[in-house]
Write a protein that holds these residues in place. Structure first.
Motif, PDB file in Angstrom:
ATOM      1  N   LYS A  64      -4.526  -4.528  -5.447  1.00 22.20           N
ATOM      2  CA  LYS A  64      -4.796  -4.591  -6.878  1.00 22.20           C
ATOM      3  C   LYS A  64      -3.629  -4.082  -7.709  1.00 22.20           C
ATOM      4  CE  LYS A  64      -9.696  -5.032  -7.148  1.00 22.20           C
ATOM      5  NZ  LYS A  64     -10.064  -5.085  -5.728  1.00 22.20           N
ATOM      6  N   GLY A  65      -2.743  -3.345  -7.080  1.00 20.40           N
ATOM      7  CA  GLY A  65      -1.586  -2.840  -7.818  1.00 20.40           C
ATOM      8  C   GLY A  65      -0.459  -3.854  -7.893  1.00 20.40           C
ATOM      9  N   PHE A  66      -0.649  -4.999  -7.266  1.00 20.37           N
ATOM     10  CA  PHE A  66       0.442  -5.974  -7.261  1.00 20.37           C
ATOM     11  C   PHE A  66       0.693  -6.454  -8.684  1.00 20.37           C
ATOM     12  CE2 PHE A  66       2.942  -9.638  -6.611  1.00 20.37           C
ATOM     13  CZ  PHE A  66       3.445  -9.603  -5.328  1.00 20.37           C
ATOM     14  N   PRO A  67       1.904  -6.279  -9.179  1.00 20.56           N
ATOM     15  CA  PRO A  67       2.161  -6.657 -10.568  1.00 20.56           C
ATOM     16  C   PRO A  67       2.390  -8.153 -10.710  1.00 20.56           C
ATOM     17  CG  PRO A  67       4.135  -5.711  -9.613  1.00 20.56           C
ATOM     18  CD  PRO A  67       3.101  -5.729  -8.534  1.00 20.56           C
TER      19      PRO A  67
ATOM     20  N   MET B   2       6.899  -1.007 -12.552  1.00 24.98           N
ATOM     21  CA  MET B   2       5.537  -1.491 -12.354  1.00 24.98           C
ATOM     22  C   MET B   2       4.560  -0.917 -13.365  1.00 24.98           C
ATOM     23  SD  MET B   2       5.055  -1.890  -8.258  1.00 24.98           S
ATOM     24  CE  MET B   2       3.565  -0.978  -8.241  1.00 24.98           C
TER      25      MET B   2
ATOM     26  N   PHE C 119       2.084 -11.030  -1.619  1.00 25.46           N
ATOM     27  CA  PHE C 119       0.808 -10.869  -2.321  1.00 25.46           C
ATOM     28  C   PHE C 119      -0.372 -11.025  -1.377  1.00 25.46           C
ATOM     29  CE2 PHE C 119      -2.712 -12.571  -4.919  1.00 25.46           C
ATOM     30  CZ  PHE C 119      -2.864 -11.506  -5.772  1.00 25.46           C
TER      31      PHE C 119
ATOM     32  N   THR D 113       8.650  -7.468 -13.511  1.00 22.75           N
ATOM     33  CA  THR D 113       8.862  -6.222 -12.768  1.00 22.75           C
ATOM     34  C   THR D 113      10.252  -6.200 -12.141  1.00 22.75           C
ATOM     35  OG1 THR D 113       6.516  -6.126 -12.244  1.00 22.75           O
ATOM     36  CG2 THR D 113       7.969  -4.788 -10.887  1.00 22.75           C
TER      37      THR D 113
ATOM     38  N   VAL E 144       5.851  -3.777  -3.192  1.00 26.71           N
ATOM     39  CA  VAL E 144       4.553  -4.454  -3.259  1.00 26.71           C
ATOM     40  C   VAL E 144       3.993  -4.757  -1.869  1.00 26.71           C
ATOM     41  CG1 VAL E 144       4.879  -5.421  -5.547  1.00 26.71           C
ATOM     42  CG2 VAL E 144       5.558  -6.752  -3.554  1.00 26.71           C
TER      43      VAL E 144
ATOM     44  N   LYS F  91       3.668  -6.623 -16.600  1.00 28.43           N
ATOM     45  CA  LYS F  91       2.452  -7.333 -16.186  1.00 28.43           C
ATOM     46  C   LYS F  91       2.707  -8.233 -14.996  1.00 28.43           C
ATOM     47  CE  LYS F  91      -0.129  -7.566 -20.480  1.00 28.43           C
ATOM     48  NZ  LYS F  91       0.190  -8.141 -21.784  1.00 28.43           N
ATOM     49  N   GLY F  92       3.826  -8.958 -15.056  1.00 25.40           N
ATOM     50  CA  GLY F  92       4.063  -9.955 -14.014  1.00 25.40           C
ATOM     51  C   GLY F  92       5.098  -9.493 -13.009  1.00 25.40           C
ATOM     52  N   PHE F  93       5.263 -10.284 -11.951  1.00 26.03           N
ATOM     53  CA  PHE F  93       6.169  -9.898 -10.886  1.00 26.03           C
ATOM     54  C   PHE F  93       7.627 -10.119 -11.278  1.00 26.03           C
ATOM     55  CE2 PHE F  93       7.963 -10.485  -6.517  1.00 26.03           C
ATOM     56  CZ  PHE F  93       7.810  -9.165  -6.155  1.00 26.03           C
TER      57      PHE F  93
ATOM     58  N   TYR G  72      -2.561   1.147 -12.568  1.00 30.62           N
ATOM     59  CA  TYR G  72      -2.121   0.639 -11.262  1.00 30.62           C
ATOM     60  C   TYR G  72      -2.238   1.703 -10.210  1.00 30.62           C
ATOM     61  CZ  TYR G  72      -0.271  -3.332 -13.726  1.00 30.62           C
ATOM     62  OH  TYR G  72      -0.148  -4.447 -14.475  1.00 30.62           O
TER      63      TYR G  72
END
Lengths: 286, 251
Positions: free
Chosen positions: B90-93, A217, A166, A226, A34, A221-223, A285
């Protein structure tokens, strides 16, 4: 393999090590992917190779055993990591420039050390592509230690790592010490790479950190989700890869990576199928 | 106890040999909704960065909540929504809940975990911006306007006393821009949050803000929206440094 697992110590060591790196690789890999730093793992693994070659050189030419190749690799990897961070702050608008510099530096040093040590040998081949028989009891203990350190630090600093990955600017403004956290993160990366090299090899170590995450990924949906799915994929790849590698006498690096790629392809297929059913509402994505 | 949340005195700033800010003096009073307008390259974002301590001014002093910059530690009192929020990865999950919780990371502190109270705060901030139906949606799958609301929630989750927004409506469609200003109005009036909004959208600004400042290297105007709208084309042309024709908006 089960019967052999019980019969041979070295296989047991390999298998446990495999499970450990199948855990920490994708765990750290999730943050690396990420942060768009997937190539950092490649750069560091090549520096690790230089450290390993240096250790082998000392052993062969001078019969000095102060720096066993595995620890030499780890030391070089950490130094490489620090240099990448240094370059990242020197070239502020070209954050990725440290990666090719360190990568080529690593390969350059490796070539020099390898030829000074009179060229390739079987040991080096194992370091390049991984091996099912290379893990000693000491290696296993070190890798267990690394796994514990990495896991504890990630749990303790999870929110800071996530916030920085992020949106670095926002995290810094809100008062998170970006520099210190990055430093810690990149040292962890170096440790995980050094730990993984025994099994997956220098050339394929980054795959274990990035492919399971790339697959996860597409489905999550969430980190946090993932990370969990990445670890599951990583473990599946390691288990199937080690078993097939063992039976067909192939370096496990190759089989583990190919299983990871199959998982990735399946996840891409599954995602496009679900998107089709939803009438294509997902933005995806890309 | 001063009533100024931000106090800038004689601020100069230049990038290499290009002067961007010259002798800027500004007091941001508690409770106001200040709109900052001015041409591109007029130094708006630079001034915000100086307020936030990202850039150090060449000359002049900055005080936040009555304390000089270098002694100010309460960064969670200031919420910031940047221009860049529109170009994040935007690809950050991450789910909306996760993104908003990142705003709390610094306040919760090192080596501490989110507890139930923090999770409720996150949900409260999500409700404040009206995104509760999307709490578990992936941030990358939301529209630009929705993402903007999530970033405001991330700033609100710390209960800031001041919210700074830098061009937050870039890339947000008209309908959502209206909702966005309604939200800001509510935060200012009901939740007593002081607002500083940097924008190109002078029309919306004169409608909602209580104070307007106009920045083009120097601070050219500071007053009520009524006074700003009564500026003549000649005044504006002087401020912007090029001829300006006023287009009347009928709202």
């Amino acid at each position: 393999m089960l019967a052999d697992l019980l019969a041979f110590d070295f296989l047991r060591h390999t298998f446990i090590t495999g499970l450990l790196i199948g855990f920490i690789g994708p765990l750290l890999g999730a943050f690396i992917v990420v942060r768009r730093l997937s190539l950092i793992a490649d750069a560091l693994s090549h520096v690790t190779l230089a450290g390993i070659a240096f250790g082998l050189l000392l052993e062969k030419r001078f019969a000095i055993f102060i720096l066993p190749p595995f620890y030499g690799g780890m030391a070089f990897s950490v130094i490489g990591a620090l240099l990448i961070e240094k370059l990242r702050s020197l070239y502020h608008s070209y954050q990725e420039i440290g990666i090719p510099i360190i990568l080529s530096g690593g390969v350059g040093l490796s070539v020099i050390f390898i030829s000074l040590a009179n060229g390739f040998n079987n040991d080096l081949f194992n370091y390049l592509f991984g091996s099912v028989s290379a893990v000693s009891r000491n290696d296993l203990l070190t890798i267990t230690g690394i796994t514990m350190i990495v896991t504890i630090i990630i749990i303790l600093f999870y929110k800071e790592f996530m916030a920085l990955s992020f949106d670095e600017e926002h995290a810094t403004i809100s008062g998170i010490h970006a520099k210190a956290i990055h430093f810690m993160f990149i040292v962890l990366t170096a440790l995980v790479i050094a730990a993984s090299i025994r099994i997956v090899g220098v050339l394929l170590v980054s795959a274990l950190m990035t492919l399971p995450v790339a697959a996860a990924m597409r489905l999550t949906k969430g980190f946090k989700q993932t990370i969990i799915v990445s670890i599951i994929f990583g473990e599946i790849a390691v288990i199937i890869g080690l078993i097939t590698g063992y039976y067909f006498s192939i370096p496990p690096g190759g089989t583990i990576v190919m299983v990871s790629i199959i998982i990735l392809l399946l996840s891409i297929l599954k995602k496009s199928k679900t998107t089709g059913h939803n009438g294509g509402v997902q933005h995806g994505y890309e | 106890m001063t009533n100024s949340i931000i106090s800038l005195k004689h601020i100069d700033y230049s990038y290499e040999d290009k002067t961007v800010l010259q002798d800027v003096n500004l007091e941001l009073e508690r409770g106001v909704f200040m709109g900052m307008v001015g041409p591109n390259g007029g130094g708006k974002t630079t001034l915000i960065k100086i307020m936030l301590g990202i850039l150090k001014p060449d000359n002049g002093s900055v005080s936040l909540f009555g304390k000089p910059m270098d002694r100010f530690k309460d960064w969670t009192k200031i919420g910031f929504v940047s221009q860049k929020s529109n170009s994040f990865n935007k690809g950050f999950p991450a789910t909306v809940r996760e993104v908003v919780s990142m705003g709390l990371a610094a306040k919760v502190g090192y080596l501490k975990f989110f507890n139930k109270h923090h999770k409720e705060k996150v949900m409260h901030a999500i409700r404040q911006v009206g995104m509760e139906d999307y709490a578990d949606a992936s941030i990358g799958n939301l529209s630009g306007g929705q993402q903007q609301r999530v970033f405001i929630a991330r700033a609100l989750v710390n209960d800031p006393e001041l919210l700074i927004l830098d061009e937050p409506t870039v890339g947000v469609d008209y309908q959502n821009v209206r909702r966005f200003y309604d939200l800001l109005h509510q935060l200012n009036q009901n939740d007593q949050i002081t607002l500083l909004l940097v924008t190109h959208d002078t029309g919306a600004m004169t409608e909602h803000a209580t104070d307007i400042v106009c920045l083009n290297k120097e601070l050219h105007f500071h007053g009520e929206p009524e006074k700003y709208t009564s500026l003549t084309e000649a005044d504006l042309s002087r401020i912007y440094g090029h001829p300006v024709h006023v287009v009347k908006h009928d709202h």
